[in-house]
Motif scaffolding. Structure first.
Motif, PDB file in Angstrom:
ATOM      1  N   UNK A 157      -7.319  46.327  44.357  1.00 48.46           N
ATOM      2  CA  UNK A 157      -8.232  45.319  43.832  1.00 48.46           C
ATOM      3  C   UNK A 157      -7.557  44.697  42.618  1.00 48.46           C
ATOM      4  N   UNK A 158      -7.264  43.410  42.737  1.00 50.20           N
ATOM      5  CA  UNK A 158      -6.574  42.670  41.678  1.00 50.20           C
ATOM      6  C   UNK A 158      -7.620  42.039  40.771  1.00 50.20           C
ATOM      7  N   UNK A 159      -7.538  42.371  39.487  1.00 51.82           N
ATOM      8  CA  UNK A 159      -8.544  41.950  38.526  1.00 51.82           C
ATOM      9  C   UNK A 159      -7.944  41.067  37.432  1.00 51.82           C
ATOM     10  N   UNK A 160      -8.649  39.985  37.121  1.00 51.76           N
ATOM     11  CA  UNK A 160      -8.360  39.258  35.888  1.00 51.76           C
ATOM     12  C   UNK A 160      -8.889  40.118  34.745  1.00 51.76           C
ATOM     13  N   UNK A 161      -8.064  40.337  33.723  1.00 52.68           N
ATOM     14  CA  UNK A 161      -8.403  41.336  32.703  1.00 52.68           C
ATOM     15  C   UNK A 161      -8.101  40.802  31.305  1.00 52.68           C
ATOM     16  N   UNK A 162      -9.166  40.426  30.600  1.00 57.44           N
ATOM     17  CA  UNK A 162      -9.041  40.061  29.188  1.00 57.44           C
ATOM     18  C   UNK A 162      -9.586  41.155  28.273  1.00 57.44           C
ATOM     19  N   UNK A 173      -2.834  34.657  36.335  1.00 57.95           N
ATOM     20  CA  UNK A 173      -1.952  35.810  36.139  1.00 57.95           C
ATOM     21  C   UNK A 173      -2.135  36.842  37.253  1.00 57.95           C
ATOM     22  N   UNK A 174      -3.395  37.126  37.587  1.00 55.58           N
ATOM     23  CA  UNK A 174      -3.672  38.104  38.643  1.00 55.58           C
ATOM     24  C   UNK A 174      -3.122  37.632  39.980  1.00 55.58           C
ATOM     25  N   UNK A 175      -3.301  36.349  40.285  1.00 54.42           N
ATOM     26  CA  UNK A 175      -2.834  35.810  41.558  1.00 54.42           C
ATOM     27  C   UNK A 175      -1.313  35.830  41.652  1.00 54.42           C
ATOM     28  N   UNK A 176      -0.638  35.465  40.578  1.00 55.17           N
ATOM     29  CA  UNK A 176       0.831  35.470  40.597  1.00 55.17           C
ATOM     30  C   UNK A 176       1.363  36.887  40.781  1.00 55.17           C
ATOM     31  N   UNK A 177       0.780  37.840  40.075  1.00 53.48           N
ATOM     32  CA  UNK A 177       1.221  39.224  40.200  1.00 53.48           C
ATOM     33  C   UNK A 177       1.000  39.749  41.615  1.00 53.48           C
ATOM     34  N   UNK A 178      -0.161  39.418  42.184  1.00 56.12           N
ATOM     35  CA  UNK A 178      -0.479  39.885  43.535  1.00 56.12           C
ATOM     36  C   UNK A 178       0.489  39.330  44.560  1.00 56.12           C
ATOM     37  N   UNK A 179       0.861  38.057  44.430  1.00 56.28           N
ATOM     38  CA  UNK A 179       1.776  37.478  45.405  1.00 56.28           C
ATOM     39  C   UNK A 179       3.167  38.098  45.279  1.00 56.28           C
ATOM     40  N   UNK A 219     -15.257  41.291  30.478  1.00 63.53           N
ATOM     41  CA  UNK A 219     -14.026  40.494  30.517  1.00 63.53           C
ATOM     42  C   UNK A 219     -13.023  40.989  31.559  1.00 63.53           C
ATOM     43  N   UNK A 220     -13.522  41.662  32.585  1.00 73.35           N
ATOM     44  CA  UNK A 220     -12.707  42.042  33.748  1.00 73.35           C
ATOM     45  C   UNK A 220     -13.507  41.693  34.993  1.00 73.35           C
ATOM     46  N   UNK A 221     -12.876  41.001  35.964  1.00 73.20           N
ATOM     47  CA  UNK A 221     -13.560  40.738  37.226  1.00 73.20           C
ATOM     48  C   UNK A 221     -12.562  40.839  38.382  1.00 73.20           C
ATOM     49  N   UNK A 222     -13.014  41.283  39.559  1.00 72.58           N
ATOM     50  CA  UNK A 222     -12.137  41.397  40.727  1.00 72.58           C
ATOM     51  C   UNK A 222     -11.919  40.029  41.361  1.00 72.58           C
ATOM     52  N   UNK A 223     -10.687  39.557  41.341  1.00 74.56           N
ATOM     53  CA  UNK A 223     -10.373  38.241  41.901  1.00 74.56           C
ATOM     54  C   UNK A 223     -10.330  38.326  43.421  1.00 74.56           C
ATOM     55  N   UNK A 224      -9.667  39.358  43.938  1.00 75.40           N
ATOM     56  CA  UNK A 224      -9.602  39.611  45.380  1.00 75.40           C
ATOM     57  C   UNK A 224      -9.071  41.012  45.604  1.00 75.40           C
ATOM     58  N   UNK A 225      -9.222  41.480  46.825  1.00 76.02           N
ATOM     59  CA  UNK A 225      -8.628  42.743  47.229  1.00 76.02           C
ATOM     60  C   UNK A 225      -7.392  42.497  48.062  1.00 76.02           C
ATOM     61  N   UNK A 226      -6.667  43.559  48.341  1.00 74.54           N
ATOM     62  CA  UNK A 226      -5.460  43.473  49.173  1.00 74.54           C
ATOM     63  C   UNK A 226      -5.286  44.780  49.933  1.00 74.54           C
ATOM     64  N   UNK A 227      -5.369  44.718  51.260  1.00 73.67           N
ATOM     65  CA  UNK A 227      -5.041  45.869  52.090  1.00 73.67           C
ATOM     66  C   UNK A 227      -3.527  46.023  52.111  1.00 73.67           C
ATOM     67  N   UNK A 228      -3.058  47.254  52.034  1.00 78.86           N
ATOM     68  CA  UNK A 228      -1.630  47.536  51.986  1.00 78.86           C
ATOM     69  C   UNK A 228      -1.309  48.700  52.909  1.00 78.86           C
TER      70      UNK A 228
END
Length: 256
Positions: free
Chosen positions: A88-93, A122-128, A163-172
């Motif tokens: 779970x990729x989270x934006x985190x401030x 930031x979360x999206x770039x890291x996830x990709x 100040x933290x929310x789940x942007x999206x999940x990722x199955x791996x």
């Protein structure tokens, strides 16, 4: 040296890997080792980040019961339960708020819409970065926007602070067989030169509609030939997840 004898600059292993991306929804019953996971997240950390704020966190879930709960909250998508690791990729401030905030007048600017965008990007770039790293190691991924379906309940389950929310999940995990590559819009449909060339938009979508119809026919065994534009009509006919604004405000985001 002549051009004919030079290597094609548009052909290398990295580009070939990127062009083979496909969402994976079937996984082998094979664990992802801690060293492999660490390498993937380490690669994610090397993604570009605005002003080096690194305003994201990732939560790795491997417990079957917790994955089942997350699946139920995310639209009952079976592959969340079947994949060995659900990220779970989270934006985190929150991290910045707690460490830099006490040193700033009025607690800082963590609640602005601009910093919400910074953290989300930031979360999206890291996830990709993580996705590409995983695929380079023979694993596959699929993004899960469904984590936002019941976002308040899911956030509580994961213990997400303000100040933290789940942007999206990722199955791996390791793919169970090949996954089909979905064609994308024509290059000229997304690449504009010097200005936004709105006059070419409809023509490029028409080209893509024909490509997407052929893809859907093949994928469905001749049962479906819905063009992309028709899919998008359905996708944007009704608003979805209207709870997001209220939720984000309740978490301290976008106050100004």
């Amino acid at each position: 040296m002549s051009n004919e004898n030079q290597a094609n600059p548009a052909a290398n292993e990295t580009l070939e890997l990127l062009m083979q991306h496909a969402s994976v929804r079937k996984y082998q019953d094979r664990p992802v080792g801690e060293d492999t996971l660490a390498a993937i997240i380490g690669a994610a950390q090397m993604a570009s980040t605005s002003s080096n704020v690194q305003a994201y966190s990732v939560i790795a879930v491997t417990d079957p019961q917790q994955k089942a709960q997350l699946s139920a909250l995310s639209g009952n998508q079976a592959y969340i339960e079947e994949c060995p690791v659900f990220l779970i990729w989270c934006a985190d401030l929150y991290r910045l708020h707690e460490t830099a905030g006490p040193q700033l007048p009025d607690g800082g600017t963590f609640d602005t819409t601009e910093n919400f965008i910074v953290a989300t990007v930031d979360a999206a770039l890291a996830a990709q970065n993580a996705a590409v790293a995983a695929e380079s190691l023979g694993l596959g991924i699929v993004y899960i926007g469904g984590v936002r379906n019941n976002i308040a309940e899911l956030s509580e389950l994961l213990g997400l602070p303000e100040l933290v929310y789940p942007v999206f999940g990722m199955c791996l995990g390791y793919p169970e067989g090949p996954a089909g590559i979905r064609p994308r819009l024509p290059l000229e449909g997304v690449l504009h030169r010097g200005r936004y060339e709105k006059e070419k938009t409809a023509a490029q979508v028409a080209v893509y509609d024909e490509v997407s119809k052929e893809y859907m026919l093949k994928r469905s065994g001749g049962k479906m030939d819905t063009p992309w534009s028709a899919m998008m009509v359905k996708r944007f006919a009704e608003p979805s997840r209207l709870h997001m604004k209220e939720y984000l405000l309740s978490k301290g985001f976008m106050q100004r």
